[in-house]
Structures are given as C-alpha cells and as structure tokens.
Design an enzyme around this catalytic site. Structure first.
Site, mmCIF file in Angstrom:
data_model
loop_
_atom_site.group_PDB
_atom_site.id
_atom_site.type_symbol
_atom_site.label_atom_id
_atom_site.label_comp_id
_atom_site.label_asym_id
_atom_site.label_seq_id
_atom_site.Cartn_x
_atom_site.Cartn_y
_atom_site.Cartn_z
ATOM 1 N N ARG A 165 -13.047 60.779 -19.121
ATOM 2 C CA ARG A 165 -12.349 61.045 -20.385
ATOM 3 C C ARG A 165 -11.997 62.517 -20.554
ATOM 4 N NH1 ARG A 165 -12.916 56.825 -24.020
ATOM 5 N NH2 ARG A 165 -12.328 58.210 -25.708
ATOM 6 N N GLU A 203 6.901 54.184 -11.133
ATOM 7 C CA GLU A 203 5.435 54.136 -11.040
ATOM 8 C C GLU A 203 4.959 54.822 -9.757
ATOM 9 O OE1 GLU A 203 3.095 53.648 -12.972
ATOM 10 O OE2 GLU A 203 1.366 53.075 -11.776
ATOM 11 N N LYS A 249 -8.400 60.374 -18.710
ATOM 12 C CA LYS A 249 -8.120 58.944 -18.621
ATOM 13 C C LYS A 249 -7.490 58.397 -19.904
ATOM 14 C CE LYS A 249 -8.350 54.847 -16.714
ATOM 15 N NZ LYS A 249 -7.239 54.547 -15.795
ATOM 16 N N GLU A 288 0.809 62.688 -10.353
ATOM 17 C CA GLU A 288 -0.485 62.943 -10.979
ATOM 18 C C GLU A 288 -1.593 63.163 -9.953
ATOM 19 O OE1 GLU A 288 -2.146 59.889 -13.564
ATOM 20 O OE2 GLU A 288 -1.251 58.322 -12.371
ATOM 21 N N HIS A 291 25.618 59.163 -9.190
ATOM 22 C CA HIS A 291 25.953 59.854 -10.438
ATOM 23 C C HIS A 291 25.208 61.187 -10.531
ATOM 24 C CE1 HIS A 291 28.171 56.368 -11.766
ATOM 25 N NE2 HIS A 291 27.165 55.630 -11.323
ATOM 26 N N ASN A 320 -14.755 64.368 -30.841
ATOM 27 C CA ASN A 320 -13.580 63.934 -30.092
ATOM 28 C C ASN A 320 -12.449 63.796 -31.096
ATOM 29 O OD1 ASN A 320 -11.703 62.678 -28.439
ATOM 30 N ND2 ASN A 320 -12.694 60.670 -28.537
ATOM 31 N N GLY A 321 -11.321 64.469 -30.862
ATOM 32 C CA GLY A 321 -10.189 64.336 -31.773
ATOM 33 C C GLY A 321 -9.688 65.682 -32.266
ATOM 34 N N CYS A 335 -12.288 63.485 -25.661
ATOM 35 C CA CYS A 335 -13.509 63.705 -24.909
ATOM 36 C C CYS A 335 -14.377 62.463 -24.801
ATOM 37 C CB CYS A 335 -14.333 64.770 -25.609
ATOM 38 S SG CYS A 335 -13.344 66.089 -26.258
ATOM 39 N N TRP A 346 -12.161 67.437 -22.852
ATOM 40 C CA TRP A 346 -10.801 67.720 -22.346
ATOM 41 C C TRP A 346 -10.088 68.471 -23.442
ATOM 42 C CZ3 TRP A 346 -5.662 66.655 -23.569
ATOM 43 C CH2 TRP A 346 -4.744 66.838 -22.533
ATOM 44 N N LYS A 380 2.478 58.107 -9.765
ATOM 45 C CA LYS A 380 1.208 58.167 -9.027
ATOM 46 C C LYS A 380 1.165 59.424 -8.161
ATOM 47 C CE LYS A 380 -0.923 55.671 -10.730
ATOM 48 N NZ LYS A 380 -0.412 54.819 -11.734
HETATM 49 O O1 M6R Z 1 -4.829 53.588 -21.696
HETATM 50 P P1 M6R Z 1 -3.338 53.473 -21.657
HETATM 51 O O2 M6R Z 1 -2.857 52.341 -20.824
HETATM 52 O O3 M6R Z 1 -2.717 53.432 -23.043
HETATM 53 O O4 M6R Z 1 -2.834 54.813 -20.979
HETATM 54 C C1 M6R Z 1 -1.475 55.114 -20.871
HETATM 55 C C2 M6R Z 1 -1.241 56.257 -19.920
HETATM 56 O O5 M6R Z 1 -1.892 57.414 -20.368
HETATM 57 C C3 M6R Z 1 -1.713 55.932 -18.499
HETATM 58 O O6 M6R Z 1 -1.127 54.782 -17.999
HETATM 59 C C4 M6R Z 1 -1.399 57.111 -17.555
HETATM 60 O O7 M6R Z 1 -0.023 57.249 -17.408
HETATM 61 C C5 M6R Z 1 -2.093 56.907 -16.206
HETATM 62 N N1 M6R Z 1 -2.896 58.063 -15.885
HETATM 63 C C6 M6R Z 1 -1.142 56.759 -15.063
HETATM 64 O O8 M6R Z 1 -1.805 56.520 -13.873
#
Ligand code: M6R
Length: 619
Positions: free
Chosen positions: A31, A488, A614, A495, A511, A107-108, A6, A81, A492
């Site tokens: 967050r 990647e 995030k 998500e 394959h 948070n945690g 959070c 979150w 994108k």
């Molecule tokens: O803060 P970080 O780079 O460690 O985060 C890693 C992943 O959680 C982050 O890259 C996530 O996959 C992104 N939302 C992708 O766009």
C-alpha cells in the site's frame, strides 16, 4: 502538504505487539513503502516506545534490531506512501503530541489541516513534521480526559477530508482506537486479542473473523471487546464477515515475486470467478447482483468508470456489452468523470470496476453517479471494501489477494466479470438467446485451460524480454479489443520497467504515431483472430507490413494457425484460438510476462515499482 495513502495496523491482546504489527505491515507494504513506523505501549513503565524510519520496512526492522524497543502487548504501525513532499524520518508515522503520550497513524488527507495547524501553533504546540497527521496527535492530546475513543470522536468531528486514524495513549493501557471516513479500516476479531488494519491481509494469519467499519465510525479495541460508535458516540451497526482467503494465499508460495505468483494463479482465478454462474434452470445467475430485472430492462445507457488496468478491462467490456445487449456504453477514466458534468439519470447503469474497492477516483465517480440517480454496479475483488459497500450491487471477482502493484490476475477476472454482466444483461433484456449465452459460457469455461497453455509457452517471451532490456522504447498496437490489450501491455511496461511504452489503435498509426517508427524499434502487435471478423485481421496485417517497411522489429501475438502474419513477424508469440471478444483473456498474458521479465532484467523491484502504491486512496 504531506498526506498519505498507506497501510495501518493496530493490535491489542496477549502477544508481543511489535511482532504482530511488523508482520501485518509486511502484508500491507504494497500500500505504500516510503517510510514505516511503530508505537508500542511499554509494559514496564506505561510510556509509548516509538521508532520510525524513512524508506522501506526493512529500514525500520534494521533499526529495531539495532535498538530494540521495550516489550508490550498493545501497539500500532504504519507503512506510508506520501502524496506530496519527500519521505523523511520526521514525516513518517506514528506522530506524537507534545507530551509524547498520544501516538497516531493516518491514511488519507485532512483537507482543513492548514487552519488546524495554525490554530495549534497559536496555542503553543511544537510541530515537528510537515504532515497533516501530526495535527491530529496534538488535538487528541488536548481532548483526552481519560477516554481515548471520546477524544477521537471529538477530533473527528473537526476534520474534513478522507481519513483512517488509529491511535494509542499512554494513559489508556490495553486500548487502541480507530476512526474511519472514506478510507478503509477493518477489525479482526480474535480470542482474547483484536486487530485493526487497512486490509484483512494484515491479520489473516491470526483470525479470519472480520468486522467492517462503516463511514464516520469510531472503534475502541480492547483485548476482550470491540465497541463501535458513530462520531457522536451513538452505538453503530457493523457487518461481521468471514474472510475466505487463507494466509498462504497472501504469501509468495515459492515464487520470487508476488507478480509471478499472481500471473501463475490466473487459470484458477478465472475459473473461480466463473464458478456457480449457471443455475439449475440452465440460465445464467448472478445472485449477488441485486438490481431488479425490471430496472435492468429499463437501462438505456451504461457508463463504466475505472482507473488504470481496471479502465482497460472496462474498454474491453464496452465491446462485449454493446455487441451482446445493444445498449450504448461509455467508458470513462474515473478521475475525469465527475468533473465534466456527465449526463446521468435513473435509466443509467454505472459499472465501477476496481480490484481494491478503495480507489478514491472511482469511489468519487460512483458517488457522483448515485447522487444523479443512476444505479451503480461494482465489479470488485475485495470483500467489504468501500466501493462495493457504496454501490447498489456488486459482482465479486474471485482472484484472491492481489499483492503485486502491477495488476494481473485481477484484470483477467475483471474481464470475466464484465463478460458475465454483459451476458446477464443480454439474458434479462432478451437480446441474447439462452443457447447463445451458454455457448459463450462454454467458451469462457475453456479460458482457464487456455491461459494455462499460454503460461506453459512463455520461455521465448522471457528470453525476448531480457534481450530488450536496453531498448529505448516499446510500442504496442492493437485493433478492436486488441487495442485496450495494447494499452495494458504498455502500462505494465511503464510501471515495471520505467521505460517509454505506448499503446495505439493500429488504425491510428498513419494519423501520427507511425512517425515514431525507426530502425529496430520493438513494436508489439496484438493480432485479432483471422476467423470471424477477418477484415480486422487483414487490416492489422497491412499495419504490420507498414511498420516493418520502416524498420520496426515486429513482435507479433497471433492465434495458432494464423499463417498470414508469420512472414512479417520478427518474433511470433502464439496464443490459442478464441472468439474475438474473449481474446484478451489469452493475449494479455504474454504482455504481463514480458513486462515482468524485462523489469527483472533491468534489476527493478517488480512487486513494488518506484513511485507507485497498490491502492490509490487519494484523488
Ligand atoms: O484497485 P483498482 O482496480 O481500483 O486500481 C486501479 C489502478 O490503480 C490499477 O489498476 C493500476 O493501474 C495498476 N497498478 C496497474 O497495474
């Protein structure tokens, strides 16, 4: 169990606390955005006024507008979150004890919460939520004897797990207390006011002077003082630093979404990450990387650990590291790493890549690596965060604050940092000549211009994305460094657009995955340069023909001047010619724009996709 990952804000000073806390929460909403809440010490009667609502911060703001809280200049807030269970008003933070004199945000995950909860219930406390956090509120209420920091220290000594806690007590006016173990918490020092937050973004509008809290520390904040101790009450050492991001860097700056702004900022982010890397002697210098050359020369294996987008950057780094240094390099998802008993020793260099510096899986992986004697180099975007703090060395990317959940500019700067590390290792170990290194640096220096050029040609990509809003799925293919780029691109799209998207190594098609191809299925193909490793190019041209023959609608990303692919491309997206290893710096950009536009066409919230946060600060 309902635990959380959070954003937290605390304030004490002369301003209306609610305004400061809500503005800070807005900056931290990335967050987590399942629910939000605030608690203020009211000036009129010294009680705590609390409001908390399920849903986005806007729900809380509406509730506060309908029923304003009494004013006060000390307060805390939270945006959440949830990791388990549904977000509800009752589970939103702050949580109170039975007397409603203590309010706490968290948070945690408190791992021993079940035992504590049973103990508290036995002593007759009424638990009103399913959270682990509420247990802390009751324990603080029990331990409080006029000194909230002391009560916090006593409670923390009883907690297992990862947590940041911030609390206020009605009988301690003008005091906010925080505690930190494994989760982030930063102090902002102002003039006659002080701040606490999960991230400096929450308070940079007020102050850029920050204090980094260490592991297992408690901080007591008053308007005129910041006192830090360990969990036993002994004074603790802290690191003070100046935040060089300004408030406007965390604002949308005229763009509809942070993601659009961050995509547009990529040329600058790449240029900033390259700044000052060549010393007066003409050699590559990575001053921050304080691992002795002697140690780097002895390295016999490199292991990269990261998650999500950062993992894809690591996959690309492997190609550069092995090619330029001839040191074997493995790349592993941080979440898998420590559970397979990896082989590590003093000659292993572990590179942990993380934008936030707070990803718990990556943090745990690096701790495991250090326990086994390996050296850890962090590549990180967030100054003062946990991962660089716990590493032997850090190379900071200079992307500036990345707020959108989908990582864009952080990815490009992670690539730059990885190339720099690979070149530096090549320099130290003598596997690359100075003029070869300078040639790559020169090519990298051109990347900002090339990314700018790509950004200027994106209208057809946006148009195409809009036309595919109803496509059932999109596949992505690549070879060599184009393979992680394909992964990647698919990530994108998943998500942001919530659609089935998968990336494959083009050579794997036959394959299995080729069975997925059906009439009009959009397939994005990242084509390597026809120059240099032209065998790769020829092979992917064959792959394009294979899928096209089976009905795929081919969307081809290829270099300017690559005419061989043109006959097989239903849509051709041109990128500037770059050396093969550096191509991801330009080939990723159209995929970011594509996902962002397609998600927007579907009416999705681009900056805050569903179910995501995030920073993933729990495992
Ligand atoms: O803060 P970080 O780079 O460690 O985060 C890693 C992943 O959680 C982050 O890259 C996530 O996959 C992104 N939302 C992708 O766009």
């Amino acid at each position: 169990m309902l635990a959380a990952m959070c954003g937290i804000v605390g304030y004490v000073g002369g301003q209306p606390a609610l305004d400061v806390v809500i503005a800070g929460l807005k900056r931290l909403e990335y967050r987590g955005y399942d629910s939000a809440g605030v608690a203020v010490q009211t000036e009129s009667d010294g009680t705590l006024a609390v409001d908390k609502r399920a849903g986005k911060l806007a729900n809380l703001e509406k509730s506060l507008a309908d029923t304003p809280l009494p004013g006060g200049t000390t307060g805390i807030g939270h945006t959440r979150w949830a990791t388990h269970g549904g977000p509800t008003d009752a589970n939103a933070h702050p949580h109170l004890d039975d007397t409603a004199k203590v309010a706490v945000v968290h948070n945690g995950i408190i791992e021993n919460f079940a035992a504590l909860r049973a103990e508290i219930a036995e002593r007759g406390h009424q638990l009103r939520s399913e959270t682990d956090t509420e247990v802390v509120a009751h324990l603080l209420g029990e331990e409080y004897e006029g000194d909230l920091a002391e009560a916090m220290r006593k409670v923390c000594r009883r907690l297992d797990g990862a947590f940041t806690l911030v609390a206020v007590h009605a009988d301690s006016p003008g005091v906010v207390v925080g505690a930190r173990r494994n989760s982030p918490l930063v102090v902002g020092r102002g003039e006659g006011e002080n701040f606490l937050a999960s991230d400096v973004a929450a308070f940079i509008a007020h102050t850029r002077e920050a204090v980094e809290l260490g592991q297992d520390q408690v901080v007591e904040l008053r308007a005129g003082s910041v006192t830090v101790t360990d969990f036993d009450g002994a004074p603790a050492e802290v690191r003070e630093y100046h935040v060089d991001w300004d408030a406007s860097a965390a604002e949308k700056g005229g763009y509809d979404y942070f993601m659009l702004k961050e995509i547009a900022e990529q040329p600058k982010a790449v240029a900033d990450t390259l700044l000052g890397r060549i010393g007066t002697d003409g050699r590559l210098t990575l001053d921050e990387v304080r691992i002795e050359d002697r140690v780097l020369r002895a390295v016999d294996k490199i292991v990269i650990v990261a998650c999500g987008t950062a993992f894809h950057a690591g996959m690309i780094a492997k190609y550069a590291i092995e090619h330029w240094t001839r040191v074997p390099c493995e790349v592993e998802l941080a979440s898998e790493f420590r559970y397979r008993d990896p082989i590590l020793d003093q000659q292993t260099l572990v590179i942990a890549i993380s934008q936030s510096g707070e990803t718990m899986d990556t943090l745990m992986a690096l701790r495991h690596a250090r326990e086994q004697g390996a050296k850890v180099l962090a590549i990180c975007n967030t100054n003062g965060s946990t991962i660089p703090r716990e590493s032997d060395a850090v190379l900071y990317t200079h992307a500036g604050p990345e707020v959108a959940v989908a990582s864009t500019k952080a990815f490009l700067t992670q690539l730059v940092a990885c190339y720099l590390v690979a070149l530096y290792l090549g320099q130290v170990r003598g596997t690359k000549w100075g003029d070869e290194i300078n040639e790559v640096i020169r090519q990298l220096a051109d990347a900002p211009r090339q990314v700018e050029e790509v950004l200027g040609t994106m209208e057809p990509v946006r148009e195409l994305a809009r036309s595919l809003a109803d496509a059932p799925a999109v596949l992505f293919l690549g070879r060599h460094v184009g393979y992680p780029v394909a992964l990647e691109g698919a990530l994108k799209l998943k998500e942001l657009a919530y659609m089935h998207a998968e990336g494959f190594a083009a050579g794997e098609l036959k394959h299995g995955p080729i069975a997925l191809i059906e009439q009009d299925l959009p397939v994005v193909v990242v084509v390597p340069s026809p120059r240099g490793r032209s065998v790769l190019h020829d092979k992917i041209v064959s792959n394009i023909q294979e899928i096209r023959a089976r009905g795929a609608r081919t969307i081809v990303i290829a270099e300017e001047g690559d005419e061989a692919v043109a006959p097989y491309a239903d849509h051709l997206i041109r990128i500037p010619a770059t050396p093969t290893l550096l191509q991801p710096l330009v080939s990723t950009v159209p995929l970011q724009v594509f996902a962002c536009e397609l998600a927007t066409a579907k009416g999705h919230e681009v900056d805050q996709p569903r179910n995501l946060a995030k920073s993933v600060t729990v495992e």
